[in-house]
Scaffold this motif. Structure first.
Motif, short mmCIF file in Angstrom:
data_model
loop_
_atom_site.label_atom_id
_atom_site.label_comp_id
_atom_site.label_asym_id
_atom_site.label_seq_id
_atom_site.Cartn_x
_atom_site.Cartn_y
_atom_site.Cartn_z
N ILE A 42 0.84 -1.21 0.00
CA ILE A 42 0.00 0.00 0.00
C ILE A 42 0.87 1.25 0.00
N ASP A 43 0.68 2.09 -0.98
CA ASP A 43 1.48 3.33 -1.06
C ASP A 43 0.71 4.32 -1.92
N PRO A 44 0.72 5.60 -1.55
CA PRO A 44 -0.02 6.56 -2.38
C PRO A 44 0.62 6.75 -3.76
N ILE A 53 19.35 11.64 -6.34
CA ILE A 53 20.36 10.56 -6.48
C ILE A 53 20.79 10.08 -5.12
N GLU A 54 20.96 8.76 -5.00
CA GLU A 54 21.49 8.17 -3.78
C GLU A 54 22.62 7.23 -4.14
N SER A 55 23.53 7.04 -3.22
CA SER A 55 24.63 6.11 -3.49
C SER A 55 24.34 4.76 -2.84
N PHE A 56 24.69 3.72 -3.55
CA PHE A 56 24.50 2.36 -3.02
C PHE A 56 25.87 1.72 -2.95
N ARG A 131 -3.24 5.86 0.59
CA ARG A 131 -2.51 6.28 1.79
C ARG A 131 -3.11 5.57 2.99
N VAL A 132 -2.28 5.06 3.85
CA VAL A 132 -2.77 4.41 5.07
C VAL A 132 -3.18 5.49 6.06
N ARG A 133 -4.38 5.34 6.60
CA ARG A 133 -4.87 6.35 7.55
C ARG A 133 -4.80 5.86 8.98
N GLY A 284 12.86 -0.79 7.84
CA GLY A 284 13.43 0.30 7.04
C GLY A 284 13.62 1.56 7.87
N ASP A 285 13.49 2.72 7.20
CA ASP A 285 13.67 4.01 7.89
C ASP A 285 12.65 4.21 8.99
N ALA A 286 11.50 3.59 8.88
CA ALA A 286 10.49 3.75 9.93
C ALA A 286 11.00 3.15 11.24
N GLY A 297 21.79 3.83 4.27
CA GLY A 297 20.35 3.76 4.55
C GLY A 297 19.65 2.74 3.67
N LEU A 298 20.03 2.70 2.39
CA LEU A 298 19.38 1.76 1.46
C LEU A 298 19.70 0.32 1.83
N VAL A 299 20.95 0.06 2.16
CA VAL A 299 21.33 -1.31 2.52
C VAL A 299 20.57 -1.74 3.77
C1 LIG Z 1 18.80 13.72 1.88
C2 LIG Z 1 18.99 12.25 2.01
C3 LIG Z 1 19.98 11.63 1.30
C4 LIG Z 1 20.14 10.25 1.39
N1 LIG Z 1 21.15 9.66 0.68
C5 LIG Z 1 21.33 8.33 0.78
C6 LIG Z 1 22.37 7.70 0.05
O1 LIG Z 1 23.12 8.33 -0.71
N2 LIG Z 1 22.53 6.36 0.19
C7 LIG Z 1 21.72 5.61 1.01
O2 LIG Z 1 21.91 4.40 1.11
N3 LIG Z 1 20.72 6.20 1.70
C8 LIG Z 1 20.51 7.53 1.60
N4 LIG Z 1 19.49 8.11 2.30
C9 LIG Z 1 18.60 7.24 3.09
C10 LIG Z 1 17.59 6.49 2.19
O3 LIG Z 1 16.87 7.41 1.41
C11 LIG Z 1 16.61 5.72 3.07
O4 LIG Z 1 17.32 4.99 4.05
C12 LIG Z 1 15.73 4.74 2.29
O5 LIG Z 1 14.99 5.38 1.27
C13 LIG Z 1 14.76 4.06 3.26
O6 LIG Z 1 13.84 3.27 2.57
P1 LIG Z 1 12.39 2.97 3.20
O7 LIG Z 1 11.70 2.08 2.24
O8 LIG Z 1 12.53 2.52 4.60
O9 LIG Z 1 11.66 4.39 3.30
P2 LIG Z 1 11.26 5.42 2.14
O10 LIG Z 1 12.20 5.34 1.00
O11 LIG Z 1 11.10 6.73 2.82
O12 LIG Z 1 9.84 4.90 1.66
C14 LIG Z 1 8.69 5.07 2.45
C15 LIG Z 1 7.47 4.83 1.58
O13 LIG Z 1 6.32 4.91 2.44
C16 LIG Z 1 5.28 5.60 1.76
N5 LIG Z 1 4.36 6.16 2.73
C17 LIG Z 1 4.56 7.17 3.61
N6 LIG Z 1 3.44 7.41 4.32
C18 LIG Z 1 2.52 6.51 3.90
C19 LIG Z 1 1.18 6.23 4.25
N7 LIG Z 1 0.53 6.94 5.19
N8 LIG Z 1 0.54 5.24 3.61
C20 LIG Z 1 1.16 4.49 2.68
N9 LIG Z 1 2.43 4.71 2.29
C21 LIG Z 1 3.10 5.71 2.90
C22 LIG Z 1 6.02 6.66 0.94
O14 LIG Z 1 5.22 7.07 -0.16
C23 LIG Z 1 7.28 5.90 0.49
O15 LIG Z 1 7.09 5.27 -0.75
C24 LIG Z 1 19.30 9.49 2.23
C25 LIG Z 1 18.29 10.12 2.97
C26 LIG Z 1 18.15 11.49 2.87
C27 LIG Z 1 17.06 12.15 3.67
#
Ligand SMILES: Cc1cc2nc3c(=O)[nH]c(=O)nc-3n(C[C@H](O)[C@H](O)[C@H](O)COP(=O)(O)OP(=O)(O)OC[C@H]3O[C@@H](n4cnc5c(N)ncnc54)[C@H](O)[C@@H]3O)c2cc1C
Length: 476
Positions: A42-44, A53-56, A131-133, A284-286, A297-299
């Motif tokens: 589920i994602d909007p 751009i991000e580095s991996f 979007r999840v509410r 993940g980031d959450a 962060g991506l790894v």
């Molecule tokens: C400025 C910046 C630069 C970065 N550069 C790098 C880098 O170079 N290399 C690296 O490895 N990492 C980098 N990171 C970190 C990296 O972006 C994250 O660690 C990574 O994207 C996390 O993935 P995720 O899937 O946990 O979260 P996200 O990528 O944030 O994905 C979250 C998803 O949840 C969805 N979502 C949010 N709210 C809701 C809702 N209510 N209902 C449904 N869906 C929802 C969003 O639409 C999104 O698709 C960077 C971060 C920042 C802020």
């Protein structure tokens, strides 16, 4: 093939609802779909105005390869960076990557590609563009209320990124002086004199800059600064002040056509516990958003997705022990927090150009704990009796015999080919260090034996004192 199911009503419900289709959510959905579970992702799906751009890092390639997403990830890359230029200490430094540089990925394409991989892996994975509410737990079932209707699920994986983490109580490190959080102001521009693709990082008095400079001359990066620097200012004055900061940059002296997008939170933040309940996990980031200075962060997102998928498979299999699964993800989370904190503190401590409040936000590294002194001639025994710890094995989690490493809050199940059971057997009866080494060397090569003994000593697992009984590695 990307199936869109706008407004879909899932009458029968699904095994797992994955909230958020960023890298963590999509890879978790991919793994769960492959395991034969039904998944609602589920994602909007709205375009995020963030950094492009991000580095991996090359260190993440084996994991991506193992889960079959390395080739798709590479398709979203500009290519590997050739070098990193650093303006971090008195003298500028250049690190050449020698063909093992991090991939420079287009963020939006990466998200779309991973989502498409998840959807094409299984006919039982559906994409809900919503979007999840709200989440409601009732009688062991989760109801996910979305902007396009409700979805019933047996388990929920929350992968809603930083904003999702904040909603469920992610916190920064208490002893860091970060009441004024870090924000990233993404920018793009062009360089008049482009060269091969590279990255740069530069310390400024009250900020730092990261950028990917592409062979085409395009530059994509972000200025990381305290939120107060952007508070209450108009878009125009924010851009003017950011341009002033960049004009002082030694790393980007000829940057032109600069444009900025919206500021984003970039502070280190982690939830205290990734197991929100028996039916809700956060990934993940959450779960843990690294300060981007610590990279990876991506790894981390990919790794937690794979781990969470194994937890879900274990929890949904009545033959397996869900307590092992929850203990596993908790241990991995604690480890990831420790590593992210250390990497952040290290990066701040390495910076020696400026001695300003900004660079004192993050407390210095805690000194490594000292193991007790060991005398090579006196008998040694395990500091606690053999216990159990959770291990990922063929896609699910089970308990395995383990030895605790109390000084570094860790444990050993195996160290190379040497198992905890081998070690415990060799420690009976207690013996001097050379004797323990000789016993282990009957089954294992000398180099591995020395490595495991050093690891046990560093972790405080060997003692001249008495063994404490019934130690529990993982407390839930
Ligand atoms: C400025 C910046 C630069 C970065 N550069 C790098 C880098 O170079 N290399 C690296 O490895 N990492 C980098 N990171 C970190 C990296 O972006 C994250 O660690 C990574 O994207 C996390 O993935 P995720 O899937 O946990 O979260 P996200 O990528 O944030 O994905 C979250 C998803 O949840 C969805 N979502 C949010 N709210 C809701 C809702 N209510 N209902 C449904 N869906 C929802 C969003 O639409 C999104 O698709 C960077 C971060 C920042 C802020």
């Amino acid at each position: 093939m990307v199936r869109r199911t706008r407004g879909l009503k899932l009458r029968a419900g699904v095994d797992v609802a994955v909230l958020g289709a960023g890298p963590a959510g999509s890879v978790a959905a991919l793994e769960l779909g492959r395991a034969g579970l039904s998944v609602a992702l589920i994602d909007p799906g709205v375009v995020q105005h963030s950094h492009q751009i991000e580095s991996f890092p090359a260190a993440g390639a084996p994991l991506a390869d193992a889960i079959g997403v390395l080739a798709p990830i590479c398709r979203t890359a500009e290519g590997p960076a050739q070098r990193m230029q650093m303006y971090w200490r008195e003298q500028p430094e250049t690190q050449q990557f020698n063909d093992a540089g991090p991939l420079l990925l287009y963020r939006r394409e990466l998200h779309q590609t991973l989502r498409a991989e998840a959807l094409s892996a299984s006919a039982d994975t559906v994409y809900i563009k919503a979007r999840v509410r709200q989440l409601i737990s009732h009688d062991g079932t989760e109801t996910v209320a979305t902007t396009h209707g409700d979805i019933q699920a047996r388990l929920v994986l929350d992968a809603r990124g930083r904003i999702g983490g904040r909603r469920i109580g992610a916190q920064t490190v208490p002893d860091w002086n970060v009441s004024d959080g870090l924000v990233a102001l993404p920018f793009s521009g062009t360089q008049q004199t482009p060269s091969s693709s590279h990255m740069l990082i530069e310390a400024l008095p009250e900020a730092w800059v990261w950028a990917a400079c592409l062979a085409s001359g395009a530059v994509h990066g972000a200025i990381f600064q305290q939120a107060s620097a952007l508070a209450g200012v108009t878009l125009a004055s924010r851009a003017a002040s950011a341009e002033r900061r960049l004009s002082k940059s030694r790393a980007l002296p000829d940057l032109a056509n600069v444009g900025f997008s919206r500021p984003q939170s970039a502070e280190f933040a982690a939830v205290p516990d990734p197991v929100l309940s028996d039916t809700r996990l956060v990934i993940g980031d959450a779960a843990l958003a690294r300060d981007p200075i610590a990279s990876h962060g991506l790894v981390h997102a990919l790794r937690t997705a794979v781990q969470a998928a194994a937890v879900v498979r274990t929890v949904l299999d009545p033959q397996l022990d869900s307590e092992a699964a929850y203990a596993f993800i908790r241990h991995k989370h604690r480890d990831a927090m420790k590593n992210a904190r250390l990497a952040t503190a290290q990066a701040y401590a390495d910076q020696s150009l400026f001695d300003t409040p900004f660079w004192h936000r993050v407390a210095a590294l805690p000194s490594a704990p000292e193991p007790a002194a060991i005398s090579p001639s006196e008998p040694l025994r395990l500091s606690s009796s053999l216990t159990r710890a959770p291990v990922l094995d063929s896609g699910t989690i089970r308990w395995a015999p383990a030895i605790t490493l109390p000084v570094i809050d860790d444990f050993i199940i195996t160290h190379g080919a040497i198992s905890a059971v081998d070690i415990a057997a060799c420690c009976q009866p207690p013996a001097s260090l050379p004797e323990l080494a000789a016993r282990l060397a009957r089954w294992h090569d000398q180099a591995s034996v020395m490595a495991v003994l050093e690891h046990l000593i560093r972790g405080g697992a060997l003692t001249h004192g008495p063994t404490s009984q019934g130690a529990q590695v993982i407390s839930d």
